[in-house]
Design a protein around this motif. Structure first.
Motif, PDB file in Angstrom:
ATOM      1  N   LYS A 364     -83.849  14.261 -46.351  1.00  0.00           N
ATOM      2  CA  LYS A 364     -84.006  14.334 -45.187  1.00  0.00           C
ATOM      3  C   LYS A 364     -83.380  12.793 -44.470  1.00  0.00           C
ATOM      4  CE  LYS A 364     -87.345  17.966 -44.528  1.00  0.00           C
ATOM      5  NZ  LYS A 364     -88.626  18.527 -43.985  1.00  0.00           N
ATOM      6  N   ALA A 365     -82.082  12.779 -44.920  1.00  0.00           N
ATOM      7  CA  ALA A 365     -81.607  11.224 -44.471  1.00  0.00           C
ATOM      8  C   ALA A 365     -81.348  11.148 -43.056  1.00  0.00           C
ATOM      9  CB  ALA A 365     -80.326  11.011 -45.276  1.00  0.00           C
ATOM     10  N   GLU A 366     -80.932  12.112 -42.296  1.00  0.00           N
ATOM     11  CA  GLU A 366     -80.893  12.077 -40.923  1.00  0.00           C
ATOM     12  C   GLU A 366     -81.963  12.010 -40.045  1.00  0.00           C
ATOM     13  OE1 GLU A 366     -77.971  11.684 -39.068  1.00  0.00           O
ATOM     14  OE2 GLU A 366     -76.378  12.145 -40.406  1.00  0.00           O
ATOM     15  N   GLU A 367     -83.087  12.631 -40.614  1.00  0.00           N
ATOM     16  CA  GLU A 367     -84.279  12.443 -39.701  1.00  0.00           C
ATOM     17  C   GLU A 367     -84.807  11.205 -40.005  1.00  0.00           C
ATOM     18  OE1 GLU A 367     -83.295  15.086 -41.552  1.00  0.00           O
ATOM     19  OE2 GLU A 367     -84.051  16.762 -41.068  1.00  0.00           O
ATOM     20  N   LYS A 371     -86.112   8.064 -37.497  1.00  0.00           N
ATOM     21  CA  LYS A 371     -87.271   7.829 -37.226  1.00  0.00           C
ATOM     22  C   LYS A 371     -87.363   6.243 -37.538  1.00  0.00           C
ATOM     23  CE  LYS A 371     -91.653   8.279 -37.132  1.00  0.00           C
ATOM     24  NZ  LYS A 371     -92.487   8.839 -36.109  1.00  0.00           N
ATOM     25  N   LEU A 372     -86.615   5.645 -38.437  1.00  0.00           N
ATOM     26  CA  LEU A 372     -86.660   4.157 -38.816  1.00  0.00           C
ATOM     27  C   LEU A 372     -86.042   3.418 -37.341  1.00  0.00           C
ATOM     28  CD1 LEU A 372     -85.376   4.168 -42.271  1.00  0.00           C
ATOM     29  CD2 LEU A 372     -87.539   3.272 -41.521  1.00  0.00           C
ATOM     30  N   ARG A 373     -85.427   4.054 -36.553  1.00  0.00           N
ATOM     31  CA  ARG A 373     -84.799   3.382 -35.441  1.00  0.00           C
ATOM     32  C   ARG A 373     -85.910   3.132 -34.627  1.00  0.00           C
ATOM     33  NH1 ARG A 373     -78.879   5.969 -34.132  1.00  0.00           N
ATOM     34  NH2 ARG A 373     -78.191   6.155 -36.339  1.00  0.00           N
ATOM     35  N   GLU A 374     -86.977   3.737 -34.695  1.00  0.00           N
ATOM     36  CA  GLU A 374     -88.142   3.271 -33.873  1.00  0.00           C
ATOM     37  C   GLU A 374     -88.993   2.184 -34.250  1.00  0.00           C
ATOM     38  OE1 GLU A 374     -90.737   6.824 -34.145  1.00  0.00           O
ATOM     39  OE2 GLU A 374     -89.480   8.229 -33.446  1.00  0.00           O
ATOM     40  N   LYS A 406     -90.483   3.591 -46.685  1.00  0.00           N
ATOM     41  CA  LYS A 406     -91.329   4.381 -47.528  1.00  0.00           C
ATOM     42  C   LYS A 406     -92.278   5.127 -46.567  1.00  0.00           C
ATOM     43  CE  LYS A 406     -93.602   6.019 -51.236  1.00  0.00           C
ATOM     44  NZ  LYS A 406     -94.867   6.645 -50.792  1.00  0.00           N
ATOM     45  N   LYS A 407     -92.917   4.490 -45.237  1.00  0.00           N
ATOM     46  CA  LYS A 407     -93.665   5.220 -44.416  1.00  0.00           C
ATOM     47  C   LYS A 407     -92.974   6.283 -43.764  1.00  0.00           C
ATOM     48  CE  LYS A 407     -96.548   4.210 -40.244  1.00  0.00           C
ATOM     49  NZ  LYS A 407     -96.820   3.261 -39.406  1.00  0.00           N
ATOM     50  N   ALA A 408     -91.473   6.163 -43.405  1.00  0.00           N
ATOM     51  CA  ALA A 408     -90.923   6.802 -42.624  1.00  0.00           C
ATOM     52  C   ALA A 408     -90.488   8.173 -43.472  1.00  0.00           C
ATOM     53  CB  ALA A 408     -89.406   6.416 -42.019  1.00  0.00           C
ATOM     54  N   ILE A 409     -90.181   7.860 -44.729  1.00  0.00           N
ATOM     55  CA  ILE A 409     -90.008   8.943 -45.720  1.00  0.00           C
ATOM     56  C   ILE A 409     -91.069   9.996 -45.855  1.00  0.00           C
ATOM     57  CG2 ILE A 409     -89.404   9.736 -48.140  1.00  0.00           C
ATOM     58  CD1 ILE A 409     -87.612   7.294 -48.189  1.00  0.00           C
ATOM     59  N   ASP A 410     -92.493   9.324 -46.124  1.00  0.00           N
ATOM     60  CA  ASP A 410     -93.694  10.027 -46.374  1.00  0.00           C
ATOM     61  C   ASP A 410     -93.837  10.939 -44.737  1.00  0.00           C
ATOM     62  OD1 ASP A 410     -93.938   8.799 -48.662  1.00  0.00           O
ATOM     63  OD2 ASP A 410     -95.299   7.455 -47.988  1.00  0.00           O
ATOM     64  N   GLN A 411     -93.401  10.302 -43.649  1.00  0.00           N
ATOM     65  CA  GLN A 411     -94.074  11.056 -42.425  1.00  0.00           C
ATOM     66  C   GLN A 411     -92.967  12.236 -42.355  1.00  0.00           C
ATOM     67  OE1 GLN A 411     -93.858   7.890 -39.744  1.00  0.00           O
ATOM     68  NE2 GLN A 411     -95.743   7.493 -39.664  1.00  0.00           N
ATOM     69  N   ILE A 412     -91.539  12.167 -42.529  1.00  0.00           N
ATOM     70  CA  ILE A 412     -90.641  13.209 -42.431  1.00  0.00           C
ATOM     71  C   ILE A 412     -90.796  14.227 -43.396  1.00  0.00           C
ATOM     72  CG2 ILE A 412     -88.277  13.618 -42.195  1.00  0.00           C
ATOM     73  CD1 ILE A 412     -89.375  12.244 -39.867  1.00  0.00           C
ATOM     74  N   GLU A 413     -90.857  13.612 -44.481  1.00  0.00           N
ATOM     75  CA  GLU A 413     -90.871  14.691 -45.977  1.00  0.00           C
ATOM     76  C   GLU A 413     -92.233  15.134 -45.873  1.00  0.00           C
ATOM     77  OE1 GLU A 413     -89.192  12.752 -49.480  1.00  0.00           O
ATOM     78  OE2 GLU A 413     -87.189  12.991 -48.751  1.00  0.00           O
TER      79      GLU A 413
END
Length: 414
Positions: A364-367, A371-374, A406-413
């Motif tokens: 989910k690269a786009e998402e 998220k990381l832009r936050e 890592k935090k953003a990936i865990d939250q989104i995936e």
């Protein structure tokens, strides 16, 4: 209202948004709000300092300004200045020049070299191959030249180059096409930073040689070395393996001064041909020179003259190499800082050896990117992951990045 199109049929519906510059624009817009010092802009594939200014090699800059304008403003020969071609051959191979016939044609950057390889060694409607992690314009060029692109899985389950997938894809294409063009970007691959090992090179060459010996196909291996000057010492040894190959096994090398000489905008490159057969290399020279005349005509003389002057002055070239090596080590430090933290927090990465980029796989690269832009981190979203231009991130901003990703990936995936 009926849509009206005035372009030729093959040009209809051509459109592409540049994702990289889009991310860069978003980062700059956010910087206006929160301050540039609070932004991590890892989008642009150019080596930048802590203030976001382009890093250039001082000796390259000084030499460029010393060139007589009445010379560099003049036309260059279609194939390039002869001494430029000689210089490219020398700086590309070093002590590892293959035992083969070698010629070169000047091109506008590495992109021009790729263009000629596709245009002159595949037929309209043909397919050419590359790894499934690849530089986006490879696909753009397929559309532009009415070809198709297909890929193989870059890495196997152990995180090594997927030799079996690559060879199987080449063999499958050989059953339906006379010419099989394979593009490999190594060392310091964009976007993963991977470099093929000597053993992996040998395995590929052995497999392709066996295929060529059947006399039913021609193998065209294009090696994109855009980032080679930022790979460690010893990264040129594989060139020797291109010695004494079958006549129907042509190796093409795409040389560029953009990264290694910090001359991105001068668009100075070269297409090198390597063959055991003199007739094949004469044909290479003739057809590619003709294509140059029929597209961009000649290339920028100033970039060619610059390399000639450096090449003819060992003291100047030694300074360039020393300056570049200092920057290469700086980029290695940045990469190691990120990699060590990624290991600590369990962030999965594509295998990285050297170069401008590190890639993080995610479904989910786009998402994740949004998220990381936050957190004021701006990365380029690819089809299967996120590309980090480690070259563009100052050392002091790298610490903490892996943790936040890592935090953003865990939250989104989830």
């Amino acid at each position: 209202m009926e849509k009206i199109s005035l372009v030729a049929k093959h040009a209809q519906d051509k459109s592409e948004t540049d994702n990289i510059f889009g991310v860069n624009s978003a980062a700059n817009a956010k910087a206006e709000i929160v301050g540039k010092e609070n932004i991590v802009n890892a989008s642009i594939g150019a080596f930048l300092d802590a203030s976001g200014k382009l890093i250039t090699l001082p000796t390259v800059e000084k030499t460029m300004y010393s060139l007589p304008f009445d010379d560099v403003a003049n036309y260059a020969p279609i194939a390039g200045l002869p001494d430029y071609i000689n210089a490219v051959i020398d700086v590309t191979f070093g002590e590892n020049k293959p035992d083969a016939f070698v010629k070169g044609i000047a091109t506008p950057g590495g992109s021009g070299a790729i263009h000629h390889a596709i245009w002159n060694y595949t037929e309209e409607g043909d397919t050419y191959l590359t790894s499934d992690w690849f530089w986006g314009p490879y696909k753009t060029m397929a559309r532009e030249m009415m070809r198709k692109i297909d890929t193989f899985m870059t890495f196997d389950e152990e995180g090594k180059f997927n030799l079996q997938a690559c060879i199987e894809k080449v063999e499958a294409l050989a059953k339906v096409q006379k010419n099989v063009l394979l593009i490999l970007n190594t060392p310091a691959h964009n976007p993963t930073g991977y470099s093929l090992t000597d053993d992996e090179w040998q395995a590929l060459i052995d497999a392709f040689t066996e295929l060529c010996n059947k006399k039913e196909n021609n193998i065209i291996l294009f090696v994109d070395i855009a980032y080679m000057d930022f790979a460690p010492e010893g990264s040129r040894k594989f060139f020797k393996k291109f010695s004494n190959l079958p006549a129907n096994f042509l190796v093409l090398v795409g040389f560029s001064m953009s990264k290694g000489y910090t001359m991105y905008g001068y668009r100075t490159g070269c297409l090198l041909g390597i063959s055991s057969d003199e007739q094949v290399i004469t044909e290479f020279y003739d057809v590619n020179q003709f294509s140059s005349r029929g597209t961009w005509s000649n290339c920028t003389r100033s970039g060619m003259r610059l390399l000639i002057d450096l090449w003819k002055n060992p003291e100047l070239m030694a300074k360039v190499n020393a300056e570049r090596n200092e920057y290469r080590e700086s980029m290695e430090d940045r990469a190691h800082t990120f990699i060590n933290e990624a290991k600590e927090v369990g962030l999965k990465m594509c295998p990285y050896d050297s170069g401008f980029f590190i890639t993080i796989p995610t479904t989910k690269a786009e998402e994740v990117g949004l998220k990381l832009r936050e957190d004021n981190i701006f990365l380029v979203s690819l089809k299967k992951g996120l590309r980090i231009a480690i070259c563009a991130v100052p050392a002091e901003k790298i610490k903490g990045m892996a943790t936040k990703i890592k935090k953003a990936i865990d939250q989104i995936e989830g």
